[in-house]
Write an enzyme that holds these catalytic residues in place. Sequence first.
Site, PDB file in Angstrom:
ATOM      1  N   SER A   9       0.847  -1.194   0.000  1.00 31.53           N
ATOM      2  CA  SER A   9       0.000   0.000   0.000  1.00 31.53           C
ATOM      3  C   SER A   9       0.882   1.243   0.000  1.00 31.53           C
ATOM      4  O   SER A   9       1.745   1.398   0.866  1.00 31.53           O
ATOM      5  CB  SER A   9      -0.884   0.004   1.244  1.00 31.53           C
ATOM      6  OG  SER A   9      -1.382   1.311   1.461  1.00 31.53           O
ATOM      7  N   HIS A  32      -1.303  -1.274  -4.174  1.00 28.32           N
ATOM      8  CA  HIS A  32      -2.597  -0.996  -3.545  1.00 28.32           C
ATOM      9  C   HIS A  32      -2.690   0.514  -3.310  1.00 28.32           C
ATOM     10  O   HIS A  32      -1.864   1.097  -2.608  1.00 28.32           O
ATOM     11  CB  HIS A  32      -2.658  -1.770  -2.228  1.00 28.32           C
ATOM     12  CG  HIS A  32      -3.941  -1.673  -1.477  1.00 28.32           C
ATOM     13  ND1 HIS A  32      -5.041  -2.458  -1.758  1.00 28.32           N
ATOM     14  CD2 HIS A  32      -4.310  -0.890  -0.437  1.00 28.32           C
ATOM     15  CE1 HIS A  32      -6.014  -2.173  -0.910  1.00 28.32           C
ATOM     16  NE2 HIS A  32      -5.608  -1.206  -0.103  1.00 28.32           N
ATOM     17  N   ASP A  34      -4.874   3.495  -1.835  1.00 28.04           N
ATOM     18  CA  ASP A  34      -5.962   3.791  -0.902  1.00 28.04           C
ATOM     19  C   ASP A  34      -6.548   5.166  -1.182  1.00 28.04           C
ATOM     20  O   ASP A  34      -5.894   6.182  -0.967  1.00 28.04           O
ATOM     21  CB  ASP A  34      -5.448   3.733   0.535  1.00 28.04           C
ATOM     22  CG  ASP A  34      -5.141   2.314   0.977  1.00 28.04           C
ATOM     23  OD1 ASP A  34      -6.058   1.469   0.905  1.00 28.04           O
ATOM     24  OD2 ASP A  34      -3.990   2.048   1.368  1.00 28.04           O
ATOM     25  N   MET A  36      -9.271   7.822  -0.114  1.00 22.28           N
ATOM     26  CA  MET A  36     -10.127   8.161   1.037  1.00 22.28           C
ATOM     27  C   MET A  36     -10.706   9.557   0.854  1.00 22.28           C
ATOM     28  O   MET A  36     -10.012  10.455   0.370  1.00 22.28           O
ATOM     29  CB  MET A  36      -9.309   8.141   2.326  1.00 22.28           C
ATOM     30  CG  MET A  36      -8.563   6.845   2.578  1.00 22.28           C
ATOM     31  SD  MET A  36      -7.776   6.881   4.195  1.00 22.28           S
ATOM     32  CE  MET A  36      -6.766   5.396   4.106  1.00 22.28           C
ATOM     33  N   HIS A  65      -8.357   0.759  -3.745  1.00 20.33           N
ATOM     34  CA  HIS A  65      -9.254   0.493  -2.613  1.00 20.33           C
ATOM     35  C   HIS A  65      -9.974   1.802  -2.318  1.00 20.33           C
ATOM     36  O   HIS A  65      -9.377   2.734  -1.774  1.00 20.33           O
ATOM     37  CB  HIS A  65      -8.413   0.014  -1.417  1.00 20.33           C
ATOM     38  CG  HIS A  65      -9.198  -0.190  -0.159  1.00 20.33           C
ATOM     39  ND1 HIS A  65      -8.601  -0.321   1.078  1.00 20.33           N
ATOM     40  CD2 HIS A  65     -10.543  -0.293   0.067  1.00 20.33           C
ATOM     41  CE1 HIS A  65      -9.533  -0.495   2.007  1.00 20.33           C
ATOM     42  NE2 HIS A  65     -10.717  -0.469   1.428  1.00 20.33           N
ATOM     43  N   MET A  67     -12.186   3.968  -0.347  1.00 23.80           N
ATOM     44  CA  MET A  67     -12.861   4.186   0.939  1.00 23.80           C
ATOM     45  C   MET A  67     -13.606   5.509   0.817  1.00 23.80           C
ATOM     46  O   MET A  67     -13.251   6.524   1.413  1.00 23.80           O
ATOM     47  CB  MET A  67     -11.817   4.217   2.062  1.00 23.80           C
ATOM     48  CG  MET A  67     -11.307   2.830   2.403  1.00 23.80           C
ATOM     49  SD  MET A  67      -9.736   2.853   3.266  1.00 23.80           S
ATOM     50  CE  MET A  67      -8.622   2.980   1.872  1.00 23.80           C
ATOM     51  N   MET A 136     -11.436  -6.422   5.531  1.00 25.20           N
ATOM     52  CA  MET A 136     -10.567  -5.492   6.258  1.00 25.20           C
ATOM     53  C   MET A 136     -10.173  -6.103   7.597  1.00 25.20           C
ATOM     54  O   MET A 136     -11.021  -6.589   8.342  1.00 25.20           O
ATOM     55  CB  MET A 136     -11.279  -4.153   6.489  1.00 25.20           C
ATOM     56  CG  MET A 136     -11.464  -3.301   5.243  1.00 25.20           C
ATOM     57  SD  MET A 136      -9.928  -2.884   4.392  1.00 25.20           S
ATOM     58  CE  MET A 136      -9.078  -1.909   5.632  1.00 25.20           C
ATOM     59  N   ASP A 174      -6.394  -6.641   4.421  1.00 25.52           N
ATOM     60  CA  ASP A 174      -5.759  -5.317   4.401  1.00 25.52           C
ATOM     61  C   ASP A 174      -5.786  -4.746   5.815  1.00 25.52           C
ATOM     62  O   ASP A 174      -6.856  -4.547   6.385  1.00 25.52           O
ATOM     63  CB  ASP A 174      -6.559  -4.432   3.429  1.00 25.52           C
ATOM     64  CG  ASP A 174      -6.009  -3.024   3.310  1.00 25.52           C
ATOM     65  OD1 ASP A 174      -4.902  -2.760   3.812  1.00 25.52           O
ATOM     66  OD2 ASP A 174      -6.705  -2.185   2.691  1.00 25.52           O
TER      67      ASP A 174
HETATM   68  C1  DX5 Z   1      -6.178   1.297   5.767  1.00 28.20           C
HETATM   69  C2  DX5 Z   1      -5.732   1.029   4.358  1.00 28.20           C
HETATM   70  C3  DX5 Z   1      -4.592   0.097   4.253  1.00 28.20           C
HETATM   71  C4  DX5 Z   1      -3.333   0.572   4.922  1.00 28.20           C
HETATM   72  C5  DX5 Z   1      -2.638  -0.637   5.432  1.00 28.20           C
HETATM   73  O1  DX5 Z   1      -7.415   1.906   5.741  1.00 28.20           O
HETATM   74  O2  DX5 Z   1      -6.789   0.480   3.615  1.00 28.20           O
HETATM   75  O3  DX5 Z   1      -4.346  -0.256   2.911  1.00 28.20           O
HETATM   76  O4  DX5 Z   1      -2.469   1.258   4.082  1.00 28.20           O
HETATM   77  O5  DX5 Z   1      -1.525  -0.224   6.144  1.00 28.20           O
HETATM   78  P1  DX5 Z   1      -0.749  -1.203   7.146  1.00 28.20           P
HETATM   79  O6  DX5 Z   1      -0.224  -2.343   6.346  1.00 28.20           O
HETATM   80  O7  DX5 Z   1       0.321  -0.341   7.711  1.00 28.20           O
HETATM   81  O8  DX5 Z   1      -1.753  -1.645   8.191  1.00 28.20           O
HETATM   82 ZN    ZN Z   2      -6.416  -0.405   1.677  1.00 25.81          ZN
END
Ligand code: DX5
Ligand code: ZN
Length: 225
Positions: A9, A32, A34, A36, A65, A67, A136, A174
């Site tokens: 990620s 990956h 993210d 948000m 991903h 969110m 998750m 994740d």
């Molecule tokens: C959290 C994200 C993850 C995050 C994981 O909401 O969706 O992808 O980057 O990070 P680590 O591996 O540090 O938990």
């Molecule tokens: Zn993620």
Amino acid sequence: MTQCCINPSILSADFVNLEAELQRISNADAVHVDVMDNHFVPNLTLGLPVVQRIQAVSPVPLDAHLMIADADRWAPGFADAGLASVTFHAEAAIAPIKLARELRARGAKAGMALRPGTPVEPYLDMLSELDMLLIMTVEPGFGGQAFLDVTLPKIRRARKAIDGSGIGVAIQVDGGITEDTITRAAEAGANVFVAGSAVYGAEDPASAIDRLREAGSQKSRSSAE
Ligand code: DX5
Ligand code: ZN
């Protein structure tokens, strides 16, 4: 058992040097990303224009991903950008089957994510509409959180349902994935692993990916026996 994939990620990468950060994980299966919106989760990252630039320079396919709220409206645009896979949250979609079909029609793999407290059972009948189910293993929003072991039974139930129905849906996990927790997640049935801090927090991200892949694959194999 399908092969284990490691998707680092970039949430834990240096956002000012994304192109160089992507080169450091060129042995990954996918990156990956993210997204948000500070609404579905209490954090804000990046949007479609930045994702498009990442897509243009990345040495590996993109696994987005999302969110974000109102996934029905925004997710198809990410598929149009040519991403390999687009994952929306079940909790943010009004018509998840329609949305999954739309993503596939636009050439992306369709993923659907469940927050730790969302049960998988209401979605079992629509698994054939998906290429990937993301369970998750932390509350979405931030990197660096501790893996929630309480999600393991859900992973097991999802794996049982998928294997029982013979459909080829990947199970991604994740959040809090390390060389230690990856073995538990793999044993439970996950086969695609997202890791942010365990990869970008390591001195050498590429070797961290290799170590995670080995740990995740060993368990995946033994759980299939
Ligand atoms: C959290 C994200 C993850 C995050 C994981 O909401 O969706 O992808 O980057 O990070 P680590 O591996 O540090 O938990
Ligand atoms: Zn993620």
